[in-house]
Design a protein around this motif. Structure first.
Motif, mmCIF file in Angstrom:
data_model
loop_
_atom_site.group_PDB
_atom_site.id
_atom_site.type_symbol
_atom_site.label_atom_id
_atom_site.label_comp_id
_atom_site.label_asym_id
_atom_site.label_seq_id
_atom_site.Cartn_x
_atom_site.Cartn_y
_atom_site.Cartn_z
ATOM 1 N N THR A 53 0.808 -1.214 0.000
ATOM 2 C CA THR A 53 0.000 0.000 0.000
ATOM 3 C C THR A 53 0.845 1.269 0.000
ATOM 4 O OG1 THR A 53 -0.121 -0.043 2.435
ATOM 5 C CG2 THR A 53 -1.893 -1.155 1.194
ATOM 6 N N TRP A 54 2.157 1.123 -0.113
ATOM 7 C CA TRP A 54 3.010 2.315 -0.088
ATOM 8 C C TRP A 54 2.913 3.065 -1.409
ATOM 9 C CZ3 TRP A 54 7.332 3.754 -3.022
ATOM 10 C CH2 TRP A 54 8.011 4.897 -2.568
ATOM 11 N N VAL A 55 2.894 4.391 -1.328
ATOM 12 C CA VAL A 55 2.828 5.256 -2.501
ATOM 13 C C VAL A 55 3.953 6.270 -2.409
ATOM 14 C CG1 VAL A 55 1.501 7.049 -3.662
ATOM 15 C CG2 VAL A 55 0.360 4.995 -2.862
ATOM 16 N N ASP A 56 4.634 6.429 -3.552
ATOM 17 C CA ASP A 56 5.703 7.420 -3.615
ATOM 18 C C ASP A 56 5.082 8.810 -3.678
ATOM 19 O OD1 ASP A 56 7.895 8.975 -4.058
ATOM 20 O OD2 ASP A 56 8.599 7.893 -5.833
ATOM 21 N N PRO A 57 5.293 9.660 -2.666
ATOM 22 C CA PRO A 57 4.679 10.995 -2.684
ATOM 23 C C PRO A 57 5.060 11.812 -3.903
ATOM 24 C CG PRO A 57 5.597 10.493 -0.514
ATOM 25 C CD PRO A 57 6.079 9.422 -1.445
ATOM 26 N N ARG A 58 6.296 11.654 -4.378
ATOM 27 C CA ARG A 58 6.709 12.412 -5.556
ATOM 28 C C ARG A 58 5.989 11.911 -6.805
ATOM 29 N NH1 ARG A 58 13.016 11.420 -4.908
ATOM 30 N NH2 ARG A 58 12.111 9.367 -4.495
ATOM 31 N N GLY A 59 5.714 10.616 -6.888
ATOM 32 C CA GLY A 59 5.009 10.074 -8.043
ATOM 33 C C GLY A 59 3.570 10.528 -8.114
ATOM 34 N N SER A 60 2.903 10.626 -6.974
ATOM 35 C CA SER A 60 1.501 11.041 -6.983
ATOM 36 C C SER A 60 1.332 12.536 -7.195
ATOM 37 C CB SER A 60 0.835 10.641 -5.658
ATOM 38 O OG SER A 60 1.463 11.301 -4.571
ATOM 39 N N VAL A 140 -9.941 5.988 -16.407
ATOM 40 C CA VAL A 140 -9.865 4.839 -15.496
ATOM 41 C C VAL A 140 -8.599 4.032 -15.765
ATOM 42 C CG1 VAL A 140 -10.941 2.639 -14.880
ATOM 43 C CG2 VAL A 140 -12.345 4.670 -15.117
ATOM 44 N N ALA A 141 -8.283 3.820 -17.046
ATOM 45 C CA ALA A 141 -7.067 3.085 -17.394
ATOM 46 C C ALA A 141 -5.819 3.829 -16.926
ATOM 47 C CB ALA A 141 -7.012 2.860 -18.901
ATOM 48 N N LEU A 142 -5.818 5.161 -17.062
ATOM 49 C CA LEU A 142 -4.685 5.960 -16.587
ATOM 50 C C LEU A 142 -4.493 5.813 -15.083
ATOM 51 C CD1 LEU A 142 -5.077 9.324 -18.550
ATOM 52 C CD2 LEU A 142 -3.177 7.723 -18.707
ATOM 53 N N LEU A 143 -5.584 5.884 -14.340
ATOM 54 C CA LEU A 143 -5.503 5.800 -12.880
ATOM 55 C C LEU A 143 -5.183 4.383 -12.417
ATOM 56 C CD1 LEU A 143 -8.486 8.141 -11.953
ATOM 57 C CD2 LEU A 143 -6.044 8.685 -12.030
ATOM 58 N N ASP A 144 -5.667 3.373 -13.157
ATOM 59 C CA ASP A 144 -5.281 1.989 -12.839
ATOM 60 C C ASP A 144 -3.777 1.813 -12.990
ATOM 61 O OD1 ASP A 144 -7.741 0.962 -12.140
ATOM 62 O OD2 ASP A 144 -8.225 0.257 -14.160
ATOM 63 N N ALA A 145 -3.221 2.378 -14.063
ATOM 64 C CA ALA A 145 -1.775 2.285 -14.269
ATOM 65 C C ALA A 145 -1.014 3.024 -13.171
ATOM 66 C CB ALA A 145 -1.409 2.860 -15.634
ATOM 67 N N ALA A 146 -1.575 4.126 -12.674
ATOM 68 C CA ALA A 146 -0.936 4.858 -11.576
ATOM 69 C C ALA A 146 -0.921 4.028 -10.306
ATOM 70 C CB ALA A 146 -1.666 6.183 -11.349
ATOM 71 N N ASP A 148 -0.873 0.688 -10.271
ATOM 72 C CA ASP A 148 0.088 -0.386 -10.511
ATOM 73 C C ASP A 148 1.527 0.079 -10.341
ATOM 74 O OD1 ASP A 148 -2.008 -2.086 -11.067
ATOM 75 O OD2 ASP A 148 -1.893 -1.800 -13.241
ATOM 76 N N SER A 149 1.783 1.342 -10.641
ATOM 77 C CA SER A 149 3.144 1.866 -10.514
ATOM 78 C C SER A 149 3.388 2.523 -9.150
ATOM 79 C CB SER A 149 3.421 2.883 -11.619
ATOM 80 O OG SER A 149 2.553 4.005 -11.492
ATOM 81 N N ARG A 150 2.493 2.280 -8.210
ATOM 82 C CA ARG A 150 2.601 2.787 -6.832
ATOM 83 C C ARG A 150 2.609 4.304 -6.746
ATOM 84 N NH1 ARG A 150 3.775 -1.195 -3.154
ATOM 85 N NH2 ARG A 150 4.726 -3.119 -3.922
ATOM 86 N N THR A 153 -2.633 4.856 -4.055
ATOM 87 C CA THR A 153 -2.999 3.666 -3.270
ATOM 88 C C THR A 153 -4.248 2.998 -3.826
ATOM 89 O OG1 THR A 153 -4.264 5.080 -1.764
ATOM 90 C CG2 THR A 153 -1.991 4.562 -1.147
ATOM 91 N N ALA A 154 -5.132 3.787 -4.434
ATOM 92 C CA ALA A 154 -6.366 3.251 -5.001
ATOM 93 C C ALA A 154 -6.809 4.151 -6.140
ATOM 94 C CB ALA A 154 -7.461 3.155 -3.937
ATOM 95 N N ASN A 155 -7.599 3.584 -7.041
ATOM 96 C CA ASN A 155 -8.132 4.342 -8.170
ATOM 97 C C ASN A 155 -9.370 5.106 -7.709
ATOM 98 O OD1 ASN A 155 -9.301 5.264 -10.554
ATOM 99 N ND2 ASN A 155 -8.782 3.429 -11.700
ATOM 100 N N PRO A 156 -9.328 6.444 -7.723
ATOM 101 C CA PRO A 156 -10.486 7.209 -7.240
ATOM 102 C C PRO A 156 -11.717 7.059 -8.125
ATOM 103 C CG PRO A 156 -8.862 8.665 -8.237
ATOM 104 C CD PRO A 156 -8.219 7.314 -8.133
ATOM 105 N N ALA A 157 -11.569 6.518 -9.325
ATOM 106 C CA ALA A 157 -12.721 6.336 -10.206
ATOM 107 C C ALA A 157 -13.490 5.074 -9.857
ATOM 108 C CB ALA A 157 -12.283 6.273 -11.664
#
Length: 484
Positions: A53-60, A140-146, A148-150, A153-157
């Motif tokens: 469940t870890w997310v890179d803050p710089r990536g998001s 949705v596909a863009l956010l799913d890929a986000a 997957d790449s951490r 944490t979850a797809n808001p859509a």
């Protein structure tokens, strides 16, 4: 294991950063004044990495437009037309609302409101359901890929169960248009060139897509085996560029050459050298828009209104169908002109009618006379018989539907139609042409009824017990009925 590092700032004050590992990479937290806070944050991040469940803050923090470009760069194996359609959809529908929004700032409510009120860029009105649905799927596909790449944490859509409640309903598909064998022959006969006639019949009898038909080479046609090899297709981009690549399903297939098409193909092959079977004036690939404008649409207009034109020349009621009244009028014309009285409108009958019509054009303008002459020049190449019926305008792709319809009406199985059309699976064939297979149920019912009736004891049929073990009491005996 998480730990901390002490770092000195320019002002001389000390700060601490937590260090931890996720996915085998050493990472850092933000700076804290307290060593305890930095270590606690590093431990939380390391535990989240273990749980996935870890997310890179710089990536998001990356904006959606930048993430879209990065996402598309990893899809270079997709068809150029697919990538172009995604870019157009993102540029016109997604970017105006979310293009400069960081990934972590997008909320479920934002997406729901956007999906419901998405506006088309040119008209300013709400986009069609089909366009809105495609745009939502892209986001949705863009956010799913986000995810997957951490980067998220979850797809808001999506809801926690994975559904996309804001997805517009799928629009009703346009009803397919089908031609009968007689109507298809009419369109082919109305084509101005032999190449046009051959291409119309090829598309209407084999179901080739335009990109596949225009990419055929003379070597792909084997008249001895009665097969056409389909392994390439042209794709047209929005700027008009034609790209040669694989077929839509990236699969090679063979389609049968109908016997009625063999002679036309033989003539065309004799006139062509090695290269494209259907070529433009410059020798390059034949363009769809050019063929549609110069050959197909004029042929459809003439063939689709041929019965109406005939009834206008005869002076009978316009019913768009070769009915009894029209047939009687045709026979009278043939009898008066000393032609064979067949009721079939052939070239000789058209010539008599066209000659009489030219004597009645006194009130028409010069332009109207020229247009009428051109119209009759085309219909005089057609043959009309009892039951012939006019039809509305159709597209080149409707010839593909026509091929499926004629194949199914001829008794072809779902698997055969799937192979001919190049569908990925029989499921797609059934879903696309389910209504056409309804007649199979009627034929099946009639066949089952006929077989059952043939075993009627009063008809003298012989009944025997099936071979097997002794019958257990209380269990119905199973019989096998065989007619002598």
């Amino acid at each position: 294991m998480a730990y901390t590092e002490k770092r000195d700032t320019r002002t001389g004050a000390s700060s601490y950063v937590g260090r931890f590992r996720v996915d085998g990479r050493l990472r850092s937290t933000r700076a804290f004044r307290s060593r305890r806070d930095a270590l606690a944050e590093a431990r939380r991040a390391e535990e989240a990495g273990k749980l996935g469940t870890w997310v890179d803050p710089r990536g998001s923090a990356v904006v959606v437009a930048e993430w879209f470009a990065h996402w598309q760069a990893g899809r270079a194996d997709r068809a150029p037309r697919t990538l172009e359609a995604e870019r157009e959809r993102f540029r016109s529908l997604v970017a105006p609302t979310f293009g400069q929004t960081p990934l972590r700032r997008i909320t479920h409510d934002d997406i729901t409101r956007w999906a419901a009120g998405m506006h088309a860029p040119r008209t300013g009105q709400v986009a069609s359901p089909a366009r809105r649905r495609d745009a939502v799927r892209l986001l949705v596909a863009l956010l799913d890929a986000a995810v997957d790449s951490r980067r998220l944490t979850a797809n808001p859509a999506r809801t926690p169960s994975g559904r996309v409640p804001g997805l517009p309903r799928a629009p009703r598909t346009k009803a397919h248009r089908y031609l009968s064998h007689e109507q298809l022959r009419r369109v082919a006969d109305a084509a101005r060139t032999h190449e046009g006639r051959t291409l119309v019949l090829l598309a209407g009898l084999t179901g080739l897509r335009w990109g596949e038909a225009s990419a055929l080479r003379t070597g792909d046609v084997d008249l001895l085996r009665g097969r056409i090899v389909v392994e390439r297709a042209y794709t047209r981009l929005d700027d008009g560029t034609l790209l040669l690549g694989d077929t839509k399903t990236h699969a090679r297939r063979e389609v049968p050459v109908p016997g009625v098409l063999a002679a036309d193909l033989s003539v065309l092959l004799a006139a062509r050298g090695p290269g494209l079977l259907f070529a433009g004036r410059d020798g390059g690939p034949l363009r769809r828009e050019s063929f549609d404008r110069n050959v197909f649409r004029p042929a459809v207009r003439a063939a689709g209104a041929a019965v109406t034109t005939l009834q206008e020349l005869l002076g009978v009621r316009d019913t768009r169908v070769m009915d009894a009244q029209t047939l009687d009028a045709v026979r009278r014309v043939q009898e008066q002109a000393a032609l064979p009285v067949t009721g079939v409108v052939d070239a000789a009958t058209w010539d008599v009618l066209a000659t009489e019509d030219r004597c009645r054009r006194g009130e028409l303008s010069r332009g109207a006379k020229i247009a009428r002459t051109h119209r009759l020049d085309v219909v005089t190449r057609l043959t009309l018989g009892a039951g012939a019926e006019d039809f509305a305008a159709l597209t080149l792709h409707d010839l593909r539907h026509t091929a499926a319809s004629l194949a199914i009406a001829g008794g072809a199985s779902v698997k055969s139609v799937q192979r001919m059309l190049g569908h990925e699976s029989p499921v797609l064939t059934l879903r696309t042409y389910a209504g056409l297979f309804e007649d199979d149920l009627d034929r099946l019912g009639e066949a089952m009824s006929a077989q059952f009736a043939a075993q009627d004891p009063t008809s003298g049929a012989h009944h025997t017990l099936t071979v097997g073990p002794s019958v257990v009491p209380g269990v119905h005996q199973i019989y096998r009925a065989t007619a002598r």
